[in-house]
Design a protein around this motif. Structure first.
Motif, mmCIF file in Angstrom:
data_model
loop_
_atom_site.group_PDB
_atom_site.id
_atom_site.type_symbol
_atom_site.label_atom_id
_atom_site.label_comp_id
_atom_site.label_asym_id
_atom_site.label_seq_id
_atom_site.Cartn_x
_atom_site.Cartn_y
_atom_site.Cartn_z
ATOM 1 N N VAL A 1 27.657 -32.844 -7.075
ATOM 2 C CA VAL A 1 27.950 -31.918 -5.906
ATOM 3 C C VAL A 1 29.388 -31.915 -5.244
ATOM 4 O O VAL A 1 29.009 -32.869 -4.596
ATOM 5 N N ASP A 2 30.296 -30.960 -5.641
ATOM 6 C CA ASP A 2 31.485 -31.187 -5.252
ATOM 7 C C ASP A 2 31.398 -30.367 -3.878
ATOM 8 O O ASP A 2 32.064 -29.254 -3.262
ATOM 9 N N LYS A 3 31.222 -30.780 -2.146
ATOM 10 C CA LYS A 3 31.621 -30.536 -0.905
ATOM 11 C C LYS A 3 32.495 -31.173 -0.827
ATOM 12 O O LYS A 3 32.833 -29.747 0.565
ATOM 13 N N ARG A 4 33.385 -31.618 -1.028
ATOM 14 C CA ARG A 4 34.970 -31.626 -0.217
ATOM 15 C C ARG A 4 34.894 -32.128 1.226
ATOM 16 O O ARG A 4 35.699 -31.023 1.709
ATOM 17 N N ARG A 5 34.418 -32.097 1.879
ATOM 18 C CA ARG A 5 34.251 -32.156 3.132
ATOM 19 C C ARG A 5 33.399 -33.387 3.780
ATOM 20 O O ARG A 5 33.597 -33.872 4.957
ATOM 21 N N TYR B 1 27.805 -30.182 -12.914
ATOM 22 C CA TYR B 1 28.964 -30.137 -11.231
ATOM 23 C C TYR B 1 28.298 -29.146 -10.304
ATOM 24 O O TYR B 1 28.794 -27.827 -11.736
ATOM 25 N N ILE B 2 28.688 -28.761 -9.895
ATOM 26 C CA ILE B 2 28.315 -28.259 -8.936
ATOM 27 C C ILE B 2 29.536 -27.950 -7.640
ATOM 28 O O ILE B 2 30.364 -28.457 -6.738
ATOM 29 N N ALA C 1 29.075 -25.201 -11.772
ATOM 30 C CA ALA C 1 29.169 -24.300 -11.494
ATOM 31 C C ALA C 1 31.104 -23.691 -10.533
ATOM 32 O O ALA C 1 30.759 -24.365 -9.551
ATOM 33 N N TYR C 2 31.732 -23.139 -11.099
ATOM 34 C CA TYR C 2 32.962 -23.097 -10.967
ATOM 35 C C TYR C 2 33.629 -22.162 -12.040
ATOM 36 O O TYR C 2 33.538 -21.833 -13.112
#
Length: 434
Positions: A251-255, A284-285, A333-334
């Protein structure tokens, strides 16, 4: 029918053909001829699904138990059993009464626990699950489809049942799978998973898993790659060098300081010893795509192709880390309109590597499952995907380098939706449309 007019082997082949072309006719075959009954019953009961088995919905379970009571030999024919629970409650707890009745199924090889609808939390504790598994001496596969080993309380999730005084036999579980449940990955609140090291240690102590004997380890939710140390320690202890199937979720939260690329590299370093690996499945989400209710395409920055670059860096090593690899499966999910620009060059490099018969002589298939943001209202379509059909077609174009390399490419798309947070009667959560 008096006597056998045909050799038993030929009769069995005829019944097998009926099962392949008209499985609904197997019951009639079992009723009209004693000669056909044994084979027909074997095919009817070998793979069985029992729906609505929990709570107040027990009529299917009770009817099935009645059938087995009337003919105990039928229980010996069941090698695969799926138990489904359909309850419109926030959480579903599997209890001993939901599972204890399957103890006579001594030839059971695959047990699947399935929860529906998929956006409701469903869990079973080790205290409930392990005693049932110990009664199934031939169990090889445990599949948890939307069902988690854990609890809504952290202490209960980590509570380990006492192992039997003597573990005289080992079940020898070879395949352990937990279907990816994306809302759990995006919002893990409300459910506490059993820690993966606790779960595996308990499985070994109860004689349910032989250390080093797993062929499938597809429990992505239990391997937290945003905190890689527990996952790395677990995989180092399990002795899974002969693993054939592995699944992970990111899960790419980028923060949070742990972008997806770092997580993927941590995972790939752990599995580089899996020289027998045949299938690698990655979900990948992008959290914003899946989790934000009010979202415009401008809110989603152009993500670099770090996920694909990391895979290529790993798989292009010499010698090949997974020479037996046959399949790569991706759930994403992108937006595909962004993937088309940023992923295609990286995918061309990855395809060139995987389609090279000198490196991967067995590689045959790429499966891609795309998650498409649905409409917030009937008159307000989401901006970047017109429909699952259009998304599927665009996805085929993005992954066309694999098709050009001579391998099979399967692409499909599925809508997901988000409940209106202003609706006081419905909690804000994510689900997938069937």
């Amino acid at each position: 029918m008096q006597g056998n007019l045909l050799p038993p082997e030929l009769q069995d082949r005829i019944i097998d053909f009926v099962q392949a072309v008209a499985p609904e006719s197997l019951t009639a075959c079992a009723l009209v001829s004693r000669a056909c009954r044994a084979r027909a019953q074997h095919l009817i009961f070998s793979s069985t699904t029992v729906r609505n088995i929990g709570g107040s919905q027990t009529k299917h379970r009770d009817a099935f138990i009645h059938i087995l009571s009337a003919n105990s030999q039928l229980a010996l024919k069941i090698s695969s059993l799926t138990l489904e629970r359909y309850e419109w409650v926030p959480t579903v707890l599997w209890e001993s009464r939901d599972l204890s009745w399957i103890e006579p199924l001594v030839n059971l090889q695959t047990l699947t626990l399935k929860a529906a609808p998929r956006h409701r939390l469903s869990y079973v504790s080790m205290h409930t699950l392990f005693p049932i598994m110990r009664t199934l001496p031939r169990l090889e596969s445990l599949v948890l489809d939307g069902v988690f080993v854990g609890s809504h309380k952290q202490a209960e999730a980590s509570s380990v049942p006492s192992p039997p005084n003597e573990v005289s036999t080992t079940i020898g579980l070879q395949n352990l799978r937990c279907t990816v449940y994306i809302p759990m990955a995006v919002w893990p609140s409300g459910m506490h998973l059993t820690p993966v090291d606790t779960l595996f240690k308990a499985l070994v102590e109860h004689g349910l898993v032989v250390q080093g004997g797993l062929k499938t380890l597809d429990i992505p939710h239990y391997l937290p790659w945003d905190r890689p140390e527990p996952s790395q320690e677990f995989l180092a202890q399990t002795g899974t060098s002969r693993l054939q199937r592995f699944g992970a979720i990111f899960v790419d939260k980028r923060r949070d300081g742990r972008p997806g690329a770092h997580q993927v590299r941590d995972m790939l370093r752990c599995i580089q010893i899996y020289s027998f690996l045949r299938s690698l499945e990655i979900t990948y989400i992008d959290e914003q795509c899946y989790g934000w209710y009010g979202l415009a395409l401008s809110d989603i920055p152009h993500q670099p192709s770090d996920l694909i670059d990391s895979l290529h860096e790993h798989l292009a090593r010499a010698p090949s880390p997974h020479p037996a690899l046959e399949e790569l499966a991706l759930t994403i999910a992108y937006p595909t309109c962004r993937m088309d620009v940023h992923f295609r060059p990286a995918l061309a490099l990855l395809a060139r590597t995987l389609c090279d018969p000198a490196l991967y002589p067995r590689f045959r298939r790429v499966r891609v499952h795309l998650l498409v943001r649905g409409r917030m209202t009937q008159g307000d379509p989401w901006p970047w995907e017109a429909s699952p059909e259009d998304t599927t077609e665009r996805g085929r174009g993005v992954f066309s380098p694999f098709a050009h390399g001579g391998v099979e490419v399967e692409v499909d798309a599925e809508l997901f939706w988000i409940d209106d947070p202003e609706d006081e009667d419905i909690p804000c959560e994510v689900g997938l449309w069937d």
